[in-house]
Design a protein around this motif. Sequence first.
Motif, PDB file in Angstrom:
ATOM      1  N   THR A 146       2.359  23.520  10.955  1.00  0.00           N
ATOM      2  CA  THR A 146       2.389  24.654  11.387  1.00  0.00           C
ATOM      3  C   THR A 146       3.978  25.133  11.807  1.00  0.00           C
ATOM      4  N   ASP A 147       4.943  24.351  11.462  1.00  0.00           N
ATOM      5  CA  ASP A 147       6.257  24.390  11.648  1.00  0.00           C
ATOM      6  C   ASP A 147       7.211  25.003  10.672  1.00  0.00           C
ATOM      7  N   GLY A 148       6.924  25.416   9.459  1.00  0.00           N
ATOM      8  CA  GLY A 148       7.678  26.060   8.481  1.00  0.00           C
ATOM      9  C   GLY A 148       7.967  24.759   7.501  1.00  0.00           C
ATOM     10  N   THR A 149       7.227  23.651   7.707  1.00  0.00           N
ATOM     11  CA  THR A 149       7.463  22.564   6.664  1.00  0.00           C
ATOM     12  C   THR A 149       7.033  22.965   5.271  1.00  0.00           C
ATOM     13  N   GLN A 150       6.152  23.634   5.006  1.00  0.00           N
ATOM     14  CA  GLN A 150       5.819  23.994   3.549  1.00  0.00           C
ATOM     15  C   GLN A 150       6.771  25.041   3.118  1.00  0.00           C
ATOM     16  N   GLU A 151       7.121  26.053   3.840  1.00  0.00           N
ATOM     17  CA  GLU A 151       8.087  27.002   3.246  1.00  0.00           C
ATOM     18  C   GLU A 151       9.433  26.299   2.977  1.00  0.00           C
ATOM     19  N   LEU A 152       9.799  25.471   3.970  1.00  0.00           N
ATOM     20  CA  LEU A 152      11.208  24.977   3.684  1.00  0.00           C
ATOM     21  C   LEU A 152      11.131  24.043   2.458  1.00  0.00           C
TER      22      LEU A 152
END
Length: 505
Positions: free
Chosen positions: A40-46
């Motif tokens: 939920t901290d932007g790991t996937q987008e990064l």
Amino acid sequence: MSGNIDVLIIAHNEALNLGHCLESLQGWVRKIHVIDSGSTDGTQELARSLGAEVVHHDWEGYARQRNWALNNLEFSAPWTLVLDADELIPEKLREELLAIADQSPSNVAENGYYINRLTWFIGKPIRHCGYFPSYHLRFFKNGLGRYEEREVHEHVELSGPIGRIETPMLHDDRRGLEHYVAKHNRYSTLEARALAREIAEPTKESSALEPAARRRRWAKRNILPRVPSPGLLRFLYMYFFRLGFLDGSTGFHFCRFIASYDDFVAMKLRAIRAGQDPAPSWGGRGGWKSGQLVGDNKSGGSAPIPPQPTQAIPQIASSKSQADSAARQMQPESSPWTFKEKLGRAAWMILGRPLFRATFHNWYGIRRWILRRFGAKIAPGVSIRPSAHIEVPWMIDLREGVTIGDYAILYSLGPITIGERSIISQYAHLCAGTHDYADHTFKLIRTPIHIEQDVWIGADAFVGPGVVVGALAVLGARSSAYKNLATGRIHVGNPARDLKERTLR
């Protein structure tokens, strides 16, 4: 880009770590698989922005998560590299992996390789404490490696010959000490469960288990449950027997931390054997899934630490700007000193220097004797005041009649030679070491200083690395020499300039 290596990374809320990991893989692997369990901290987008293929898979446990990926995703390159999100591959290690992968697999006798790992703790590398070298089976031929069924600290099972790569990958969790403590608290519960099961139902270890890991498991099964304070035993082992004190204050705190981990494992193991679950809220041996508890006694899953509060999604720069940023990042080298040099410096700091400074002010012969015991070249008639600071004694060469004044500093990271009858006045500083400011590792440069005979270095003056001071030269008080000083001349100022000739009467 190489088509010979595929990479597997499992992740959950790893935005602070994953960018560094993926940056180190850019341009030389075929495909990067990131298996995310609900970040939920932007790991996937990064991960996607840096070219990784992201797949969501509900959390099953560390080993099962990786095995699911190895069994179900496309790993078609000849070699597979498994990393944690808080690890990265330095350039030298990358070259070694490519040298292996660029060969035909049939020409490589080894089916896999243990890769050395250097752990960082509170911003410092841990090069002793029994944590370095630390080998992990992470690089293997496609299709040959699978993870053993274990709750935590799982290892790859692999048949056939296995090689070793000494150049280390870097392991540095950037999520902070609070997260690190919470993670190891969870690990201690998982390890206590694993040990309870393995003690009750002994199983044969895989032949691929690295010998050091095999010894640790044996100790935790046979020693940890039987001693009253396993943490104290672990601290003494790491800090003294495995030379943790050579890692300085960081080594001391790291040894304390791992010792407390062993104490937690022992306490939780006793609770389990007494019929009490140390973490009943997990639901049997289940884990966490996207912030919700899951549990299944049959699943054998394991629990990572609970999700952290949602963080703002980091701004994702273009690939070029990220590459430029990485090139500008400082990552100072850990220690340029050999093991023998570290022992010598420790002995000097603990024994030699205190004894040197405790001598009476005119006991010059005793101080010469002490310095010679630590490898210094000290000629007869040398006079050194007890308040003088000698950094590395075996790096100094003081010729006959040399005088070193009160509080003078011989910062002898590199060799310092002082010629006959030369005088180094009080508070003068001879610095035979600097760093390569253009190198991102901030490499130490140990450049010698050479002072010829009959030189006078004035009070509070500075002589920099690599400087040669000619015979009969004078460097005035509070002056600074960054370049060679001419023979028989007086130099003053900062930087020092040639003032006039020195004429002796």
